[in-house]
Write a protein that holds these residues in place. Structure first.
Motif, PDB file in Angstrom:
ATOM      1  N   PHE A  75       0.827  -1.211   0.000  1.00  0.00           N
ATOM      2  CA  PHE A  75       0.000   0.000   0.000  1.00  0.00           C
ATOM      3  C   PHE A  75       0.865   1.266   0.000  1.00  0.00           C
ATOM      4  N   ASN A  79       1.318   4.367  -2.910  1.00  0.00           N
ATOM      5  CA  ASN A  79       0.795   5.634  -2.381  1.00  0.00           C
ATOM      6  C   ASN A  79      -0.663   5.513  -1.941  1.00  0.00           C
ATOM      7  N   LEU A  80      -0.978   4.392  -1.356  1.00  0.00           N
ATOM      8  CA  LEU A  80      -2.347   4.183  -0.870  1.00  0.00           C
ATOM      9  C   LEU A  80      -2.377   4.178   0.661  1.00  0.00           C
ATOM     10  N   TYR A  83      -5.438   4.163   2.844  1.00  0.00           N
ATOM     11  CA  TYR A  83      -6.402   3.052   2.813  1.00  0.00           C
ATOM     12  C   TYR A  83      -5.879   1.793   3.491  1.00  0.00           C
ATOM     13  N   HIS A  86      -8.174  -0.698   6.307  1.00  0.00           N
ATOM     14  CA  HIS A  86      -9.512  -1.034   5.831  1.00  0.00           C
ATOM     15  C   HIS A  86      -9.904  -2.414   6.274  1.00  0.00           C
TER      16      HIS A  86
ATOM     17  N   ARG B  18      -8.832   6.560  -5.988  1.00  0.00           N
ATOM     18  CA  ARG B  18      -7.838   5.843  -5.179  1.00  0.00           C
ATOM     19  C   ARG B  18      -8.472   4.751  -4.333  1.00  0.00           C
ATOM     20  N   SER B  22      -7.621   0.825  -4.245  1.00  0.00           N
ATOM     21  CA  SER B  22      -7.250   0.065  -3.046  1.00  0.00           C
ATOM     22  C   SER B  22      -8.141  -1.173  -2.902  1.00  0.00           C
TER      23      SER B  22
END
Ligand SMILES: [Zn+2]
Lengths: 86, 201
Positions: A75, A79-80, A83, A86, B18, B22
């Motif tokens: 992640f 560049n997540l 998130y 989750h 985004r 994800s």
């Protein structure tokens, strides 16, 4: 094993994948079933081939989770970061 | 891999959503990581393939035309990444239909006729047994290995496998049969020894 049986074993080899997947035509399918009923070696090959494939199917059902640390690095690389939780 | 839960929206992905990306990552990273691990056998290499697959997927989302499913498209990227990493060590590997190993006269006739199916179930569930399964896959030539992993571990159809690898269905079937027969031989050796051991105990 007598000779004509042995050549039959070889000739059926190419159809074994379709046979165990159930995608072989009826005629060839019956030919294999008839042969396997009489040929002990081919009987074992078909049974152990089926077992081989099913063992891998089962092993896939158990694995398939990404370790938490690996997921986190993934992640971040993408560049997540927002998130991850989750 | 199953296209599970709520469908991933390709439109949202393309629009740069985004959160949707994800979701894509969480839906498919498990199977992609498993594929990479089965292909490469080394966790750090598998992680490289995993990261590169989604980096490339993100870069090339615009080129995804939807002719194959999203999962087949991801498998295609992942397969290429895995083979590319293997090629770094063995430059002669190719994925073309006419790979040399398909033309050779290697004998794929079964040589082992021990019936080990009758072993008790706990034999097949042990971690030692799992390691033997993984080892046997590692011993397959790469071009057979990728076909076997996609078809028999990831559960793709022959058609999906051929799309993911850009190979004809005939080539996929040939490699699959050879891979399966090879694995059967190797497992026959392993489980044959287990049978012997049990009969002596
Ligand atoms: Zn036979």
């Amino acid at each position: 094993m007598i000779e004509h049986e042995h050549s039959k074993c070889r000739s059926l080899l190419g159809s074994l994948s379709d046979f165990v997947d159930g995608t072989l035509g009826e005629e060839l399918c019956e030919a294999i079933e008839r042969h396997v009923a009489e040929c002990q070696n081919c009987h074992v090959v078909v049974d152990t081939l089926r077992k081989t494939i099913s063992l891998y199917h089962e092993s896939a059902a158990e694995a398939g989770e990404v370790p938490v640390a690996v997921r986190e690095r993934l992640f971040r690389t993408l560049n997540l970061d927002d998130y991850i939780r989750h | 891999m199953s296209e599970n839960k709520t469908e991933i929206s390709v439109e949202a992905l393309r629009a740069g959503d985004r959160e949707e990306f994800s979701r894509l990552v969480d839906t498919y990273s498990g199977p992609i990581y498993r594929l990479a691990l089965k292909m490469l056998g080394i966790p750090t290499d598998a992680e490289d393939v995993l990261q590169n697959t989604f980096l490339k997927a993100f870069q090339h989302l615009k080129e995804f035309e939807g002719r194959s499913s999203l999962s087949t498209w991801l498998y295609r990227i992942a397969s290429n990444e895995a083979l590319m990493l293997l090629r770094k060590h063995r430059p002669e590997i190719t994925l073309s239909d006419a790979a040399p190993e398909d033309d050779d006269n290697s004998d794929y006739s079964p040589a082992q006729f021990t019936d080990w199916c009758c072993l008790p179930e706990d034999e097949f569930l042990s971690s030692e047994s799992q390691a033997a399964l993984d080892r046997a896959v590692q011993h397959l030539p790469e071009t057979q290995r990728i076909v076997f992993v996609l078809r028999d571990i990831e559960g793709l159809s022959i058609q999906e496998t051929s799309e993911a690898l850009n190979l004809s269905e005939t080539a996929v079937k040939t490699r699959l049969l050879r891979a399966r027969l090879r694995l059967r031989e190797e497992l026959s050796t392993y489980y044959g020894e287990r049978l012997d051991k049990r009969s002596k105990e």
